[in-house]
Design an enzyme around this catalytic site. Structure first.
Site, mmCIF file in Angstrom:
data_model
loop_
_atom_site.group_PDB
_atom_site.id
_atom_site.type_symbol
_atom_site.label_atom_id
_atom_site.label_comp_id
_atom_site.label_asym_id
_atom_site.label_seq_id
_atom_site.Cartn_x
_atom_site.Cartn_y
_atom_site.Cartn_z
ATOM 1 C CG HIS A 104 28.715 19.996 9.458
ATOM 2 N ND1 HIS A 104 28.371 18.662 9.079
ATOM 3 C CD2 HIS A 104 29.807 19.807 9.112
ATOM 4 C CE1 HIS A 104 29.007 17.948 8.596
ATOM 5 N NE2 HIS A 104 30.250 18.742 8.755
ATOM 6 C CG ASP A 136 22.884 25.734 0.056
ATOM 7 O OD1 ASP A 136 22.963 24.495 0.511
ATOM 8 O OD2 ASP A 136 23.692 26.647 -0.124
ATOM 9 C CG ASP A 140 26.612 19.406 5.953
ATOM 10 O OD1 ASP A 140 25.473 19.638 6.608
ATOM 11 O OD2 ASP A 140 27.206 18.220 6.070
HETATM 12 C C1 GRF Z 1 25.542 16.446 16.125
HETATM 13 O O1 GRF Z 1 26.839 16.130 15.875
HETATM 14 C C2 GRF Z 1 25.251 17.378 14.998
HETATM 15 O O2 GRF Z 1 26.340 18.142 14.813
HETATM 16 C C3 GRF Z 1 25.027 16.601 13.797
HETATM 17 O O3 GRF Z 1 24.543 15.450 14.199
HETATM 18 C C4 GRF Z 1 24.544 15.234 15.734
HETATM 19 C C5 GRF Z 1 23.180 15.090 16.455
HETATM 20 O O4 GRF Z 1 23.395 14.763 17.648
HETATM 21 N N1 GRF Z 1 24.406 17.238 12.616
HETATM 22 P P1 GRF Z 1 22.345 15.124 18.536
HETATM 23 O O5 GRF Z 1 21.173 14.122 18.127
HETATM 24 O O6 GRF Z 1 21.845 16.378 18.590
HETATM 25 O O7 GRF Z 1 22.593 14.350 19.807
#
Ligand code: GRF
Length: 188
Positions: A104, A136, A140
């Site tokens: 995240h 979970d 997040d």
């Molecule tokens: C990333 O910023 C991740 O933290 C979030 O979604 C985005 C995915 O980017 N959960 P990518 O597809 O891996 O380039």
């Protein structure tokens, strides 16, 4: 599992290839969006990529059943959500409890959910970053495995902050996966 660009997937795949994540193999790349760039990236690497396009299923439940079917065949020890934009049902989480991780783009518990980078900026944070955590039933909310910080700089835009966080994500996710895999029992 991914829904879009797939840059975190690529960072994980690079780490598997280089041995930075030791003794690991990517057994399936699953997308809920057929046109996701991540699917193409996976195919280019010769990895088994599955597009369970969400638009082709009558309900969320049917869609998830298809994803679960793919997973039952692939038998992963660990499921890595890398920009997967669908919330998993409680049944899904229960089936793979302790074996699902997510990344995240914020320092959880700050800014869960969508547009985390924009919200950090709007809140006037001077530090942000990324979090890898177990999944979970919440959005997040699961136990944190690892966090990395980045500064929020004067004049930052959502784009510039997102980019700075993303570079850190690409280092943090493989490291977290490596740590988790050394402690997660293999699928029997
Ligand atoms: C990333 O910023 C991740 O933290 C979030 O979604 C985005 C995915 O980017 N959960 P990518 O597809 O891996 O380039």
């Amino acid at each position: 599992m991914l829904s879009g660009r797939g840059s975190n997937f690529e960072a994980i795949a690079d780490a598997v290839d280089s041995g930075a994540i030791p003794d690991a193999e990517i057994v399936a790349v699953i997308s809920d969006v057929a046109a996701a760039a991540g699917v193409e990236r996976a195919r280019r690497r010769g990895l088994p990529a599955f597009a369970a396009d969400r638009g082709k299923f009558a309900s969320r439940r049917d869609h998830e059943a298809e994803v679960l079917r793919i997973l039952e065949e692939a038998r992963p020890d660990l499921i890595c959500l890398a920009g997967y934009m669908r919330v998993l049902s409680p049944e899904f989480v229960a089936r793979y409890r302790g074996r699902i991780v997510n990344i995240h783009p914020a320092l959880l518990p700050r800014f869960p959910g969508l547009h985390a980078q924009r919200r950090a900026l709007e809140a006037g944070e001077t530090v942000s970053g990324c979090t890898v955590h177990f999944v979970d039933e919440g959005t997040d909310t699961g136990p944190v495995i690892l966090q990395r910080t980045v500064p929020v700089l004067p004049g930052d835009t959502e784009e510039s902050l997102s980019e700075r966080i993303l570079s850190e994500e690409h280092r943090a996710y493989p490291e977290a996966i490596s740590r988790v895999l050394s402690g997660v029992p293999e699928t029997s």
